[in-house]
Design a protein around this motif. Structure first.
Motif, PDB file in Angstrom:
ATOM      1  N   ALA A  26      13.186 -28.436  20.347  1.00  0.00           N
ATOM      2  CA  ALA A  26      11.898 -29.126  20.294  1.00  0.00           C
ATOM      3  C   ALA A  26      10.834 -28.280  19.624  1.00  0.00           C
ATOM      4  O   ALA A  26       9.874 -28.803  19.062  1.00  0.00           O
ATOM      5  CB  ALA A  26      11.433 -29.490  21.703  1.00  0.00           C
ATOM      6  N   LEU A  83       9.255 -25.950  21.492  1.00  0.00           N
ATOM      7  CA  LEU A  83       8.384 -25.477  22.568  1.00  0.00           C
ATOM      8  C   LEU A  83       8.680 -24.015  22.889  1.00  0.00           C
ATOM      9  O   LEU A  83       7.886 -23.335  23.528  1.00  0.00           O
ATOM     10  CB  LEU A  83       8.583 -26.336  23.817  1.00  0.00           C
ATOM     11  CG  LEU A  83       8.048 -27.755  23.680  1.00  0.00           C
ATOM     12  CD1 LEU A  83       8.504 -28.614  24.845  1.00  0.00           C
ATOM     13  CD2 LEU A  83       6.536 -27.754  23.601  1.00  0.00           C
ATOM     14  N   PRO A  89       6.235 -27.903  17.291  1.00  0.00           N
ATOM     15  CA  PRO A  89       6.924 -29.162  17.609  1.00  0.00           C
ATOM     16  C   PRO A  89       6.457 -30.316  16.730  1.00  0.00           C
ATOM     17  O   PRO A  89       7.263 -31.137  16.294  1.00  0.00           O
ATOM     18  CB  PRO A  89       6.560 -29.421  19.068  1.00  0.00           C
ATOM     19  CG  PRO A  89       6.142 -28.117  19.613  1.00  0.00           C
ATOM     20  CD  PRO A  89       5.604 -27.313  18.478  1.00  0.00           C
ATOM     21  N   SER A  90       5.148 -30.360  16.450  1.00  0.00           N
ATOM     22  CA  SER A  90       4.638 -31.509  15.704  1.00  0.00           C
ATOM     23  C   SER A  90       5.154 -31.509  14.261  1.00  0.00           C
ATOM     24  O   SER A  90       5.248 -32.558  13.640  1.00  0.00           O
ATOM     25  CB  SER A  90       3.111 -31.523  15.740  1.00  0.00           C
ATOM     26  OG  SER A  90       2.607 -30.269  15.367  1.00  0.00           O
TER      27      SER A  90
END
Lengths: 377, 319
Positions: free
Chosen positions: A52, A54, A74-75
């Motif tokens: 992810a 994170l 993550p974005s």
């Protein structure tokens, strides 16, 4: 559509004191449903968080479609994630929660509303959109979290034990629903769970993890049919596979008072099944009379037959009946073999407590694990 | 009415009286438990308030109540330049009156300590050694305000003060002065001290509010693509908003009751020529310094109460 690959990914915490993941190597094909399965604390959630974004790996590389993504936020990875506790924003309504990823991306309100409507219909929560998460039931919250994840059509869909907070019936329903969604949307999905039933029923491919490492990556059926290590063998299946500890001597496994098991038949049966299998020299060396060592012979409870008379031919293991657990669908006979309790699944138990019984099995249903837990045959 | 009816009626009566007995027992029990608390509350809270409310309409000879004078005390107090100094206010010259000074504290001190507290709480949230940092910032709030006042005197001292020394080091010698005794700036110097003290309090409240936020919410927002600024406005701020109400109101109450810091720095006059006097100082002076004006003391104390009580009530009734 995205394929994911992890190369030698390790993650350490507390400046190396804690090893969460160690040298993970993994490939997830485009559109595949991959499940991380393992007991709690095995590092499966950390592995998911690494994908992810994170967490960042301490070593190794992660690729999405051949493009290296570790180090990115993550974005930037266009992943969507469903958290174990759903992580719904408590101050926003359901519609606002679902629309939030779009709002962040600057999608105009009209378009946003339209897409929220579409996904809420897909997940049958269109009547709940004006409510706050606190007013929803567990299953509804779960659906909202799913809706929030799928609304922006992510390239990777990550689920961290999404069903563990639901009751058994709802879990069953959501399992089917999730599988349906994944089939419809065809998004590469990585799913973390400690529940093997979930893993087996939904996955295209299961990565079994223990103590931060991947033990085996295989489709569910293969995982059941050919567990590559003794640990996987004992983790998959309910009840798990029986492992008879013994010593290898002269082409057979000596189980002490319980008897011996000839390996030749087992070897031949496996060689016939195995695709692209082991070369004959290898098989021969297995059978060589001078090979010694501690091994474990594995047989699944459902492959064991219990009889009170010693069979005239074939392998038989002697034991004493302990308890019998009637499960309705089948009876579970606990047999004590050399102070070790093994399970046998029989359709109807005809034996009684303290009976001396003989456990028999077909050669192709037996597995042999070396001292280090690796599958020999 | 037949005999049977009368008997029935008697029965109902008896039932009723049984119920009533039961209720009376309960009421007695309630009273037994309530009386100790209510007595104390009555003697130390309600009593003085009622006494002042009545007393504010009477003339006083030192501490002896004399005759009824109507609104005389009120008019005299509210037109007293020590409470509100209209002409100085128009020229923005200190003193502007104790009530004005108090409101100035509210306007400057409360927002500043609130935002600083939130800022520090956010800053410390993920920092190593945050407990030590938090304790250090909060330590100021645990010190008695009168001591804070004395500390401020030292800090702002023209010769020995750290603050003036800092100005000298920075080459701003022309700014060096006795900050607590310069009428136009003294109140801000004290407010700065008040902010330092009270920031610890708001930081502590915000810190606990922040740690109550589920970390997966923040992570979820990260995955949803929200940057730090968006995460703050869309997720963190709405979730700490209830705490903000508490912080702001507690701040207002704290500064409206301000006395010690001002007294330590400026004595019973509230600074040179009352330059930074506050309502608490005026109550004290009217009540205990000659010329004693007990009526005015009561009026000013009631003004303080009128401002603080609704706020306190609001906080007490928050869910």
């Amino acid at each position: 559509m995205t394929s994911i690959s992890m190369e030698n990914v390790s993650k350490y915490f507390d400046s190396g004191e804690t090893i969460a993941n160690y040298q993970l190597d993994l490939e997830a094909e485009d559109g595949e449903f991959l499940v991380f399965l393992g007991p709690s604390g095995c590092g499966k959630t950390t592995a998911l968080r690494l994908i992810a974004g994170l967490e960042q790996p301490s070593e190794g590389a992660i690729y999405f479609d051949g493009e290296r993504v570790d180090g990115r936020s993550p974005s930037d990875r266009n992943v969507a994630m469903v958290f174990q506790n759903y992580a719904l924003y408590p101050h926003m309504t359901v519609a606002q929660n679902i629309g939030y990823p779009l709002k962040v991306r600057g999608v105009p309100p009209d378009e946003r509303d339209r897409r929220v409507e579409t996904v809420t219909e897909l997940l049958h929560i269109e009547d709940q959109t004006h409510k706050k998460p606190a007013a929803l039931s567990g299953g509804q919250r779960q659906r909202v979290a799913l809706a929030r994840a799928i609304i922006r059509e992510p390239s990777v869909f990550l689920l961290d034990e999404p069903l563990s907070n639901l009751d058994a019936k709802l879990r069953q329903e959501m399992r089917i629903e999730l599988k349906r969604l994944q089939n419809e949307l065809d998004i590469t999905t990585i799913y973390v769970t400690h529940n093997q039933e979930e893993a087996m029923s939904m996955a295209d491919k299961v990565a079994v993890m223990n103590q931060g490492t991947i033990q085996q990556v295989a489709p569910p059926q293969e995982l059941y049919d050919r567990p590559r290590t003794a640990w996987v063998a004992q983790f998959i299946g309910s009840p798990p596979m029986n492992l008879f500890r013994g010593t290898r001597r002269n082409g057979s496994v000596d189980l002490g008072e319980a008897g011996t098991v000839e390996l030749e038949g087992v070897m031949n049966a496996k060689a016939a099944v195995e695709t692209g299998g082991r070369d004959d020299a290898g098989t021969a060396s297995m059978l060589a009379s001078d090979v010694h060592g501690t091994v474990a012979l594995g047989v699944r409870p459902e492959d064991l037959t219990v009889s009170t008379t010693r069979p005239s031919s074939g392998n038989a293991i002697e034991g004493t009946v302990g308890t019998i657990e009637p499960m309705g669908e089948y009876d579970l006979v606990n047999v004590s073999v050399n102070d070790q309790i093994v399970n046998a699944k029989v359709s109807e138990a005809t034996v009684a407590r303290d009976d001396t019984v003989y456990l028999t099995f077909d050669d192709e249903d037996a597995y042999l694990y070396a001292d280090d837990g690796e599958l020999v045959v | 009415m037949s005999l049977q009816d009368r008997i029935d009626a008697l029965d109902t009566d008896r039932d009723l009286s049984v119920d009533f007995d039961f209720d009376r027992e309960k009421a007695v029990a309630l009273a037994v438990f309530l009386i100790p608390g209510l007595t104390l509350f009555g003697i130390f809270s309600v009593g003085p308030i009622v006494y002042s409310a009545i007393g504010s309409f009477f003339a006083w000879d030192t501490f002896t109540m004399e005759h009824f004078v109507g609104l005389d005390n009120w008019i005299r107090s509210l037109t007293d330049p020590l409470i509100v100094h209209w002409s100085n206010m128009q020229e923005f010259r200190y003193p502007m009156g104790a009530l004005t000074h108090n409101l100035l504290w509210v306007v400057v001190h409360v927002p500043a300590s609130t935002f600083l507290g939130l800022g520090l709480a956010l800053l410390f949230a993920d920092l190593k050694g945050r407990r030590i940092l938090r304790s250090m910032v909060f330590a100021g709030f645990t010190v008695p305000p009168i001591v804070i006042g004395l500390v401020l005197m030292f800090i702002y001292d023209p010769q020995a003060g750290v603050f003036n020394e800092l100005l000298r080091v920075l080459g701003q010698d022309h700014l060096v002065r006795n900050w607590t005794q310069s009428p136009q700036v003294a109140i801000y110097a004290l407010i700065a001290g008040g902010i330092w003290v009270h920031t610890g309090f708001s930081m502590l409240l915000y810190s606990s509010a922040l740690s109550a936020i589920d970390p997966s919410l923040i992570e979820s927002a990260k995955v949803d693509g929200a940057g730090p600024w968006r995460r703050f406005w869309d997720v963190i701020w709405p979730l700490v908003k209830p705490v903000t109400a508490v912080v702001v109101i507690m701040g207002i109450i704290w500064v409206m009751r301000m006395f010690d810091i001002v007294y330590a720095a400026g004595g019973a006059a509230g600074g040179p020529n009352h330059a930074y006097s506050v309502l608490g100082i005026e109550v004290y002076r009217a009540a205990f310094r000659p010329e004693i004006d007990y009526g005015m003391a009561m009026v000013v104390a009631l003004i303080q109460l009128f401002i603080v009580a609704p706020l306190a009530l609001y906080i007490a009734r928050m869910r």
